[in-house]
Structures are given as structure tokens and as C-alpha cells.
Design an enzyme around this catalytic site. Structure first.
Site, short mmCIF file in Angstrom:
data_model
loop_
_atom_site.label_atom_id
_atom_site.label_comp_id
_atom_site.label_asym_id
_atom_site.label_seq_id
_atom_site.Cartn_x
_atom_site.Cartn_y
_atom_site.Cartn_z
N GLU A 103 -23.14 17.08 -1.45
CA GLU A 103 -22.23 16.75 -2.55
C GLU A 103 -21.81 15.27 -2.55
OE1 GLU A 103 -18.53 18.44 -1.65
OE2 GLU A 103 -17.63 18.01 -3.60
N THR A 125 -27.83 20.71 2.54
CA THR A 125 -26.61 21.08 3.24
C THR A 125 -26.78 22.45 3.84
OG1 THR A 125 -24.29 21.74 3.09
CG2 THR A 125 -25.50 21.76 1.03
N ILE A 126 -26.34 22.61 5.08
CA ILE A 126 -26.40 23.94 5.68
C ILE A 126 -25.45 24.87 4.96
CG2 ILE A 126 -27.09 23.07 7.97
CD1 ILE A 126 -24.16 23.81 8.86
N ASP A 127 -24.46 24.32 4.25
CA ASP A 127 -23.43 25.16 3.61
C ASP A 127 -23.92 25.88 2.36
OD1 ASP A 127 -21.72 24.25 5.55
OD2 ASP A 127 -20.86 22.68 4.31
N ARG A 162 -13.38 43.91 23.80
CA ARG A 162 -12.63 42.77 23.25
C ARG A 162 -12.91 42.62 21.77
NH1 ARG A 162 -14.80 38.61 27.72
NH2 ARG A 162 -13.04 38.67 29.15
N ARG A 171 -16.71 24.83 4.51
CA ARG A 171 -15.43 24.21 4.16
C ARG A 171 -14.82 24.89 2.94
NH1 ARG A 171 -13.19 19.31 5.20
NH2 ARG A 171 -14.88 18.85 6.62
N GLU A 221 -14.87 28.25 8.71
CA GLU A 221 -13.82 27.30 9.16
C GLU A 221 -12.78 27.00 8.06
OE1 GLU A 221 -16.07 23.80 10.27
OE2 GLU A 221 -16.80 23.57 8.23
N HIS A 271 -21.60 22.41 15.70
CA HIS A 271 -22.82 21.67 15.36
C HIS A 271 -24.10 22.32 15.85
CE1 HIS A 271 -19.48 18.87 14.86
NE2 HIS A 271 -20.20 18.43 13.84
N ARG A 274 -26.28 23.12 13.10
CA ARG A 274 -26.98 22.04 12.39
C ARG A 274 -28.09 21.41 13.21
NH1 ARG A 274 -22.10 18.63 10.02
NH2 ARG A 274 -23.03 16.98 11.25
O1 F6P Z 1 -22.44 19.53 6.16
C1 F6P Z 1 -21.22 20.14 5.84
C2 F6P Z 1 -20.58 20.60 7.07
O2 F6P Z 1 -21.51 21.35 7.74
C3 F6P Z 1 -19.27 21.38 6.87
O3 F6P Z 1 -19.41 22.77 6.80
C4 F6P Z 1 -18.46 20.95 8.06
O4 F6P Z 1 -17.08 21.06 7.82
C5 F6P Z 1 -18.87 19.54 8.24
O5 F6P Z 1 -20.23 19.49 7.88
C6 F6P Z 1 -18.65 19.00 9.62
O6 F6P Z 1 -19.38 17.83 9.80
P1 F6P Z 1 -19.01 16.64 10.79
O7 F6P Z 1 -18.58 17.28 12.05
O8 F6P Z 1 -20.31 15.91 10.93
O9 F6P Z 1 -17.95 15.84 10.14
#
Ligand code: F6P
Length: 341
Positions: A103, A125-127, A162, A171, A221, A271, A274
Site C-alpha cells: 500500500e 504483501t504477506i497481509d 494449556r 494490521r 496483531e 518476522h 516473512r
Molecule cells: O508487510 C506488512 C506487515 O507484515 C504488517 O502486517 C506488520 O505490521 C508489519 O509488516 C511489520 O513490519 P516491520 O516489522 O518491518 O515494520
């Protein structure tokens, strides 16, 4: 024709597959030269380049990350940022840019297109939250990694009776949580699009223990309680004004321990989602995006982004991709709810 290539924003498995496809078709079929820009928009802003040709893209198809580097540098926040980019492109003899990003990166590409820069975008984007494309590459890899983690959490949760919480990225959009939670058989999935009630989650958790299983909760998150705001460990902002997320999983574990008296632990995938090699699906999607992006350059189809529609790769205006995020429709969440508790 001299074409600049850059990768911006959070990295994503499949970026190298795009770069390879752009360069391979560009050099062998169109006779183009390439300039690699370092670290997202910082490259054209500061004139930071690397050599980019067939030798540089050999062997990178399965490699995670990006050989060009990435950053969240935002030229809109820098005085005269867009003008500096235009000057540097001119000085380097770059006629067109392929910008690979999400984005934020594509938002900058849209603004540069308005300034008359010849730019084509590739969605990353993984999102999976970019509009105008059915899927972004990187998403399938992130979901596969998260699903494997959830499978592993099931067995340890059951051994120790547990509650295990798995916090995944997302996000504003809960696509990773929804898909990995469904694929991994989670008992509760919490996404940013739907606010959650602690009482309801506690009831689902207790019903799961009564059925002699241990509950697994997958939480994005950016998920929020009905009566609260975004919960994070770190309130600092990045260059695009986004707060650094993560922390909701730990918070939820404490709340559930208090309410149910059961031990709760959180795993934050962060991460790991990613990093590393892309899945076959993402390699193919990224490769097709790269091939079609350089063909859009050859056609002079500026201000466009390549996108997946069904099984076809199409071109859409960059503006359509960045205007509004693609969030999880409520009907998709309702499907997942059939398995809660
Ligand atoms: O690429 C988007 C994203 O994966 C979000 O879901 C996440 O909040 C963000 O990247 C975190 O990225 P960084 O740790 O590189 O700032």
C-alpha cells in the site's frame, strides 16, 4: 530503454522471483537495460544503485528477502522528495520504473505517476490486503508457515492442558489469521475487522477444555477488544505513520488466565512469517507478475499495477489498489466461526 527496479516496505517471500522475471524477459525479449535501486524509495531519492542484469538474477528464484534491499523511506515526508527522485532518474538515464511493494510503496508510485514519471507497480504483501488483486504473493507462504506453527502448537497445548495463543501479522486485515486459523483448526480466530469479547472467548476456551482438548487461539496483531483500543508494546511510528504492532497476544493470555484459571502462553510468529523461501504458489504468482509488469512497460501502460483476477493476470490503475484496503468480509469470518469453541 533503461528500467529501474525497486522493492519497498516490509520484505516478502517472492520479491526475488519478481525481479528475476522482470529482468529475464526485459533483457532477452525486449533488449532493455536495468538499474537496481537500493532499499525502496531511498534508492531513487539518494541515487543508490546496484548493477542488475541476467548474472545478478541467476539462482535467486527460491531465495527469500530481496537482493535490492528494502526500506520504509517515504519521499512524501522529505522536503522536495519527489523532485529529487525525478532529477536522479533523469541523471541516471532511467526511462521507467517497476515498483514492487504494498500500500505505502505503491501509494508513492501513484503520486510519482501523477508527476509524470513512467511507473508500473507490482503488488506485494504477506497481509493480502491490497485491493484490485485476488491475491498478493507472499501471503501463501506466510499462511503455510503459520499453519505449520499452529499444527505444532496443538500437540504441546494438549500435553500441558494449556491455552496456546498464536499471534500472527495483520494490521488492518486478518487474512493470515483467518486462513492459517482455518487450515490449522484453531478454536478461536480473532481479526482486526471484528472486535472481540473476552467473555465470549473465555466461554469458548472452557468449552474446549470440557471436550478434553486444549484451545488454540489465532490472533492478528491488529485485533481489538470491544471495549478497548489497539494494544501494542511500542508506540513509535514508522515513516508512513504506522505504529509498530505486536503485544495483543501477551495481553490476551493474561486476561484469559485471570478469567479461566488455566495457564495461557503466547507464541508471536513475527518476522518468521516473512522470511525464507516462497511456496511454489508464490513463486509462480511472483514470476507471472514480473513477466506481465515488464510487458506493461514495453506497452507504455504507465500508472498501472499488475493484478490477479481468477487465474488471469490483468492491469489495473495503481490508484484502485491503494485507495482502500481489502479487508476480510464478514461472511468469510462467519464461515470460520462454525468451528469456534
Ligand atoms: O508487510 C506488512 C506487515 O507484515 C504488517 O502486517 C506488520 O505490521 C508489519 O509488516 C511489520 O513490519 P516491520 O516489522 O518491518 O515494520
Amino acid at each position: 530503454m533503461r528500467v529501474g527496479v525497486l522493492t519497498g516496505g516490509g520484505d516478502c517471500p517472492g520479491l526475488n522471483a519478481v525481479i528475476r522475471a522482470v529482468v529475464r524477459r526485459g533483457v532477452t525479449e525486449y533488449g532493455y537495460e536495468f538499474v537496481g535501486f537500493r532499499d525502496g524509495w531511498r534508492g531513487p531519492l539518494e541515487g543508490l544503485t546496484v548493477e542488475l542484469g541476467i548474472p545478478q538474477v541467476r539462482g535467486i528464484l527460491p531465495r527469500g528477502g530481496t537482493i535490492l534491499g528494502s526500506s520504509r523511506t517515504n519521499p512524501a515526508k522529505i522536503d522536495g522528495g519527489f523532485a529529487r527522485i525525478e532529477e536522479n532518474l533523469k541523471a541516471l538515464g532511467v526511462d521507467a520504473l517497476v515498483a514492487i511493494g504494498g500500500e505505502d510503496t505503491l501509494g508513492v508510485a501513484t503520486a510519482l505517476h501523477d508527476h509524470g514519471v513512467h511507473v508500473v507497480g507490482v503488488p506485494k504483501t504477506i497481509d493480502n490486503d491490497l485491493n484490485a488483486t485476488d491475491y498478493t504473493f507472499g501471503f501463501d507462504t506466510a499462511v503455510t508457515i503459520a499453519t505449520e506453527a499452529i499444527d505444532r502448537l496443538h500437540t504441546t497445548a494438549e500435553s500441558h492442558h494449556r491455552i496456546l495463543i498464536c499471534e500472527v501479522m495483520g494490521r488492518h486485515a486478518g487474512w493470515i489469521a483467518l486462513h492459517s486459523g482455518m487450515a490449522g483448526g484453531a478454536n478461536v480466530i480473532l481479526i482486526p475487522e471484528v472486535r472481540f469479547s473476552l467473555d465470549e472467548i473465555a466461554a469458548w476456551v472452557e468449552s474446549r477444555f470440557r471436550a478434553t482438548y486444549a484451545p488454540i487461539i489465532v490472533i492478528a496483531e491488529g485485533a481489538m477488544p470491544v471495549d478497548g483500543d489497539l494494544i501494542t508494546k511500542d508506540a513509535t511510528l514508522d515513516a508512513f505513520g504506522h505504529v509498530k504492532l505486536s503485544g495483543i497476544g501477551e495481553w490476551l493470555a493474561k486476561q484469559l488466565e485471570q478469567r479461566t484459571g488455566k495457564e495461557a502462553r503466547t507464541t508471536v510468529l513475527g518476522h518468521i512469517q516473512r522470511g525464507g523461501t516462497p511456496t511454489a504458489f508464490d513463486r509462480v504468482l511472483a514470476t507471472r507478475f514480473g513477466l506481465n509488469a515488464i510487458t506493461a512497460v514495453k506497452d507504455g501502460d504507465w500508472g498501472k499495477m499488475v493484478a490477479l483476477r481468477g487465474t488471469d493476470i490483468v492491469r489495473v490503475p495503481l490508484r484502485d489498489a491503494t485507495g482502500e484496503l481489502k479487508t476480510v468480509p464478514i461472511a468469510r469470518y462467519e464461515e470460520a466461526r462454525s468451528f469456534f469453541g
